[in-house]
Enzyme design. Structure first.
Site, PDB file in Angstrom:
ATOM      1  N   SER A  40      42.763 105.500  72.897  1.00  0.00           N
ATOM      2  CA  SER A  40      44.020 106.132  73.300  1.00  0.00           C
ATOM      3  C   SER A  40      44.764 105.255  74.312  1.00  0.00           C
ATOM      4  O   SER A  40      45.976 105.357  74.453  1.00  0.00           O
ATOM      5  CB  SER A  40      43.743 107.509  73.904  1.00  0.00           C
ATOM      6  OG  SER A  40      42.917 107.372  75.040  1.00  0.00           O
ATOM      7  N   HIS A  41      44.049 104.391  75.012  1.00  0.00           N
ATOM      8  CA  HIS A  41      44.693 103.463  75.953  1.00  0.00           C
ATOM      9  C   HIS A  41      44.486 102.016  75.523  1.00  0.00           C
ATOM     10  O   HIS A  41      44.514 101.106  76.340  1.00  0.00           O
ATOM     11  CB  HIS A  41      44.171 103.678  77.371  1.00  0.00           C
ATOM     12  CG  HIS A  41      44.668 104.939  77.987  1.00  0.00           C
ATOM     13  ND1 HIS A  41      44.022 106.142  77.842  1.00  0.00           N
ATOM     14  CD2 HIS A  41      45.785 105.202  78.708  1.00  0.00           C
ATOM     15  CE1 HIS A  41      44.707 107.085  78.474  1.00  0.00           C
ATOM     16  NE2 HIS A  41      45.771 106.543  79.006  1.00  0.00           N
ATOM     17  N   ASP A  86      45.045 115.337  71.978  1.00  0.00           N
ATOM     18  CA  ASP A  86      44.018 116.121  71.284  1.00  0.00           C
ATOM     19  C   ASP A  86      44.643 117.281  70.513  1.00  0.00           C
ATOM     20  O   ASP A  86      44.189 117.637  69.429  1.00  0.00           O
ATOM     21  CB  ASP A  86      42.986 116.670  72.286  1.00  0.00           C
ATOM     22  CG  ASP A  86      42.120 115.560  72.875  1.00  0.00           C
ATOM     23  OD1 ASP A  86      41.824 114.597  72.148  1.00  0.00           O
ATOM     24  OD2 ASP A  86      41.745 115.662  74.060  1.00  0.00           O
ATOM     25  N   ARG A 118      24.102 112.215  82.700  1.00  0.00           N
ATOM     26  CA  ARG A 118      24.675 110.877  82.569  1.00  0.00           C
ATOM     27  C   ARG A 118      25.708 110.626  83.657  1.00  0.00           C
ATOM     28  O   ARG A 118      26.371 111.539  84.131  1.00  0.00           O
ATOM     29  CB  ARG A 118      25.367 110.738  81.206  1.00  0.00           C
ATOM     30  CG  ARG A 118      24.402 110.560  80.048  1.00  0.00           C
ATOM     31  CD  ARG A 118      25.096 110.774  78.725  1.00  0.00           C
ATOM     32  NE  ARG A 118      26.063 109.745  78.388  1.00  0.00           N
ATOM     33  CZ  ARG A 118      25.756 108.586  77.793  1.00  0.00           C
ATOM     34  NH1 ARG A 118      24.518 108.299  77.478  1.00  0.00           N
ATOM     35  NH2 ARG A 118      26.693 107.702  77.509  1.00  0.00           N
TER      36      ARG A 118
END
Lengths: 336, 336
Positions: B46-47, B187, B303
């Site tokens: 997206s970037h 999205d 994470r």
């Protein structure tokens, strides 16, 4: 239940007397009493004079330095550190925030790092005090480990609050003070006491499973608000108000307590921003620009944060605050 | 679908040529190409270089100053402002961040305010660049109004990202970059294109009711993450990266666009913290203390943020990145 109504001045005297007669120095007692009275005044009971009971308990445990005189270390044009020397936080904040505001007004941005303080207050009185000087403020502290990181199942983070205030015309700033946990630990304890279930997105049990049982939740871990995003913010609070300033993480602060259940001992960071220095030529235009944001919020029927507190404050200033006779008696008995 | 594999150097040359041949100055093109290649390299599509199409569109709309040389204003020992003069943000950041890091290393905390820039990049390349200098960084920008405040029903806030990086030993910092909206606007658009419903906590329709219809959501308003807490943070981003620095709020930035659909033009604030100055005597101990926090996260199976990006980065550095032939052709055609 019988209620006793006290003026804010009388409540301050009561709080001061409780603290001073239990050995806290006059300066520490005065600063702490102000913060607890502010909580009571704003109907923010979890941070009100009820906390005096915990303060006295903490004092009796002997971990705290009841005579601590905070030591100011003027590090740079934009950084002041205050060593609270294991006293309570409010006096350290009072002294350090004066230097912080001066620095922000000269340099635009500045930080106050408070080390080695027992933290017992909400953060909104602090950021509000800075906003009253026309300066925006952002404050963070770790607490004691009780919140799992997103994807984990063990307590690591504290409830790690983030508070922010922006100066506005009129008596009240734009201000919020929020835990990065889904809810406060006290909310789970209240459900346990009343025998009711908790919503299943508040906490997990010891095996990392969602639970609606407050008992299992208290033995497990609380969750952050907003899933992995809240978890990331909570980690940031640990880093900026812990390792950055040379103070304890929430697990270290919990270990330091050695299960005596005193107020958490840790550090705090407060960042101050002076809109006049940042904006350069047109500070008034920029404060007006902020007002259009607030109008955009309330104009569509949404509320600004802290309105309930401000409503309570106006009532309390006018009519005083009422304490249950039970609490009033308990506090009075603490004065020896 | 056919894929074309390019080394990072080749991809940079492609991106540079697309931008420069559409009139963007060599310095602007180089800075922008670096950021878009970094996005592609990290599988952050997206970037990634897909955005070159939007960059060229923005350039053709004539709002942007394609030759802009950012102007640096050294305000104080802890504040640098950069006027991007209506160019893209990356060159302004590159020049300003050097001054920012110097100031943080002298003063402990410092801020960079970028004004009048067209913003087209993620914030993580910026905070990562600062962390690579051993300095922690926090960055925020408004965007274009599309998110309702909690309790409201009309777009007011932008997706208002907050990014943070903390320096670590080894190649990768602790870093996150998150929208304060529940999800990215893209999205919802993807669900619309594929004809699928959206989860009902993403957005509201024009009447403020929860909706699972992406069409109604796009005409209504997105929601913040984490309810009223995310909403409060989003307001803070507007204030610190708008009024504080003398730049546009998200509604102003949207109005400035005049429905042409260019990249949003607004300001940005980046705050830098040097652990060595803050910690005083024992900076190494404090960086080690931060590592124990990270061990506490991964040690329980959770994470750290951005791991997926770092995995992709290692693959891309070793093997290059692959573009679909379709995208590669489209980009090549943009080179005149």
């Amino acid at each position: 239940m019988a209620e006793i109504v006290l003026s804010l001045d009388h409540l301050h005297k009561l709080a001061f007397d409780v603290l001073a007669s239990n050995g806290l120095s006059a300066r520490q007692s005065d600063a702490m009493a102000k913060v607890l009275v502010a909580g009571q005044r704003d109907d923010c009971h979890s941070h009100g004079v009820w906390r005096l009971i915990g303060c006295v308990k903490t004092l009796k445990m002997g971990k705290i330095n009841a005579d601590a005189e905070p030591q100011i270390n003027d590090v740079s044009p934009s950084l002041v550190k205050v060593d609270a020397r294991f006293g309570f936080s409010p006096l350290a904040f009072e002294l350090g925030s004066r230097v912080l505001v001066e620095k922000a007004k000269r340099s635009g941005i500045a930080a106050l790092a408070i080390n080695n303080c027992f933290h017992f207050s909400a953060l909104w009185p602090e950021v509000e005090a800075i906003a009253a000087e026309g300066v925006a403020a952002l404050a963070m502290t770790p607490t004691h480990s009780c919140v799992a990181p997103a994807g984990g199942n063990k307590p690591l983070f504290g409830t790690n609050p983030i508070a922010f205030a922006w100066p506005r015309p009129g008596p009240f700033p734009f201000v919020f003070d929020m835990a990065t946990s889904r809810i406060a630990r006290g909310d789970i304890e209240l459900h346990k006491r009343s025998g009711s279930k908790i919503p299943s997105d508040w906490a997990i049990d010891e095996n990392g499973q969602a639970t609606d049982d407050p008992d299992k939740a208290l033995r497990g871990a609380m969750l952050t608000f907003g899933g992995y995003k809240g978890s990331a913010l909570s980690a940031m609070v640990e880093l900026l108000a812990g390792p950055l300033i040379g103070d304890m993480l929430s697990p270290e602060s919990l270990a330091f307590d050695e299960d005596v259940g005193a107020a958490p001992c840790h550090g705090e960071i407060v960042i101050a921003f002076d809109p006049a220095v940042f904006a350069g030529a047109a500070p008034t235009d920029n404060l007006q620009r902020a007002e259009t944001l607030f109008e955009g919020i309330v104009g569509q029927g949404a509320r600004l944060p802290s309105q309930r507190r401000f409503d309570a404050r106006q009532r309390s200033v006018e009519h005083g605050v009422s304490l249950s006779k039970e609490l009033h008696d308990e506090l009075t008995r603490l004065i020896s």
